[in-house]
Design a protein around this motif. Sequence first.
Motif, short mmCIF file in Angstrom:
data_model
loop_
_atom_site.label_atom_id
_atom_site.label_comp_id
_atom_site.label_asym_id
_atom_site.label_seq_id
_atom_site.Cartn_x
_atom_site.Cartn_y
_atom_site.Cartn_z
N THR A 209 62.23 42.69 7.14
CA THR A 209 62.47 43.36 8.50
C THR A 209 63.76 42.38 8.90
O THR A 209 64.82 42.95 9.60
CB THR A 209 61.59 42.89 9.61
OG1 THR A 209 60.23 43.44 9.18
CG2 THR A 209 61.88 43.03 11.00
N PHE B 165 64.33 45.21 16.57
CA PHE B 165 63.02 44.64 15.74
C PHE B 165 62.15 45.60 15.30
O PHE B 165 61.72 45.70 14.13
CB PHE B 165 62.59 43.37 16.60
CG PHE B 165 61.32 42.67 15.72
CD1 PHE B 165 61.72 41.73 14.69
CD2 PHE B 165 60.16 42.90 16.04
CE1 PHE B 165 60.84 41.41 14.14
CE2 PHE B 165 59.13 42.44 15.45
CZ PHE B 165 59.28 41.56 14.28
N ALA C 123 63.46 48.19 12.72
CA ALA C 123 63.43 46.98 11.62
C ALA C 123 62.16 46.85 10.92
O ALA C 123 61.97 47.31 9.44
CB ALA C 123 64.19 46.11 11.62
N LEU C 124 61.15 46.61 11.62
CA LEU C 124 59.82 46.36 11.36
C LEU C 124 59.25 47.42 10.72
O LEU C 124 58.51 47.83 9.64
CB LEU C 124 58.92 45.54 12.29
CG LEU C 124 57.57 45.52 12.07
CD1 LEU C 124 57.31 44.20 10.90
CD2 LEU C 124 56.70 44.73 13.23
N SER D 117 60.74 48.50 7.14
CA SER D 117 60.26 47.57 6.36
C SER D 117 58.85 47.71 5.98
O SER D 117 58.50 47.86 4.67
CB SER D 117 60.74 46.26 6.68
OG SER D 117 60.09 45.18 5.80
N THR D 118 58.09 47.83 6.90
CA THR D 118 56.65 48.27 6.64
C THR D 118 56.32 49.60 5.82
O THR D 118 55.42 49.51 4.82
CB THR D 118 55.67 48.34 7.81
OG1 THR D 118 55.79 47.23 8.47
CG2 THR D 118 54.18 48.45 7.66
#
Length: 430
Positions: free
Chosen positions: A25, A42, A45-46, A49-50
Motif C-alpha cells: 500500500t 490510501f 492503494a490499499l 495492494s490487497t
Amino acid sequence: MELLKRQSPGRLIVLGFAGVILLGTFLLMMPVSVREGQQVSFINALFTSTSAVCVTGLIAIDTADHFTVFGRTIVALLIQIGGLGVTSVGVGLILLTGKRVGMKGRLMVKEAMNVGSLKGMVRLVKAVLLMTLCFEAAGAALSFLVFVQDYPPVQALGISVFHAVAAFNNSGFDILGGLRNLIPYQNDILLNLTTSGLIIFGGLGFLVILDIGRKRSFKKLCLHSKVVITMSVILLTAGTLLLKATEDISWLGAFFQSVSARTAGFSSYPIGEFTNAGLFVLIILMFIGASPGSTGGGIKTSTFFALVQATKSAATNQHCSAFHRKLPYEVLSKAFIITFLSMLVVCTGTFFLCILEPEYTFVQILFEITSAFGTVGLSTGITPELGDAGKYIVILTMFIGRLGPLTIASIWSFRPAAAARYSEESITIG
C-alpha cells in the motif's frame, strides 16, 4: 521476536499477508509509483495492494492508467508473492542466502500449502519456485507473440511478463488501460488459449502438477489428484455449455470465461452485460473456485467433490467413497465446515454491501462479494464506483477468501482442546 516465535503457524501466515499488503500500500502511494497527473488515495492503494496479494484482480482504479512502470512492477511482485504464498517466498529467500530452514518455517509451509506431512518441505518449495518460473516464462513468450503486434517490443515484453504472472497466479490484473481487460483480444485464439492454460495449471495446485509429472498416468495418480482433475474437467465443461446457452458469446468466449471464473478474473466480454442466468453460473463457479495448494481461491474443487459424495452416500445409504477409496469422516466434516463458513462470509459481506450501496441490484452485489471471496476479480463494473466503506468490505472479503475462513477462524483459538468430554445425546435433523 520472541512473541512471534510463540505464535501458531496460522497466525504467522495471516500476519505475513497483512504485512505485505500494508507494505505494498505504501509503495503504491509513493510518487515514483504514480503517473504524472494522477492521484492514488490510501483506500485505493490499499484496495489495489490487497487485490494483488490476494491474487484477486478487482480494481478500484485502472492499473495502467494510474501507475508508472515502477508501480506496475510493484503490483506484479505483490501478485507473485500472494500467489506463491508469503511463506514459500520467505523460505525461498532463506534458501538463496544459503541458510537452513528451521522447523517453524517448515510448519508454516505445511500449513500454507495444505500438505499432510512435514517430509520434503524444502524440496517442495524448490519445485514450486522452479515450476512457477517455467510456466510464467512459457506464458510470457507466447503472450509476447500477440502483444508485439500492437505495442513496441519493449512495452510488449513488459505487458507479456505481467500478464503471464497474473494469469498463472490466477489474478485478473491487466495493464492494457481503460478498464478493458482482455476484451480487445476476445477473438485471439493464441492469447485466449495461453491465458487459459496458465490459469488451469495455476489452479490445479502444485502438488497435483508434481504428481502428474511423476506418474504420467491417470490410473497411477493419488486420490487427491484424480479428484481435482475430474472436478476441474467437469466444472470447465459445464461452465462452458451453460455460458454458451445463456449468453450471446462465441464458444471460445464461453470456454475462456468458464476457465477465468475459476478464479482468475480475466474477462474477454463485458460481464456487466451478462444476463442474470449467466451471472448466476459465474457466481457458482467463483464460489467453488480452484483446488487446494494452488494460486486460486474459493471453497476448492475437492471440497465441493466431498460435499457431492457425502450427499450421494446419504441418499443411497452407502459408504462415502471415490475411485475405490473410502473418504475419511474428518475430510467430510472439514468440507461442510469450510462451506458453511464460506457461505457465512459471502452472506455477511453481501448484506452489509446491500446496506452501504443500495443503488445496485442484489445480483450485482452478490456477484461482487462472491468474486472477492473467491479471489476471482470478475466484476459487473461497480467496483470503481463503491464508496470507501464498501471498498473496506470488499478488502476484508478478499483477505478472508485468500487465507481461507477456517484459517481466519483458527487464529482466535487461544486454548488447547479441553480434556473433558460430555455425554452424547441425539437431536432430530431434517
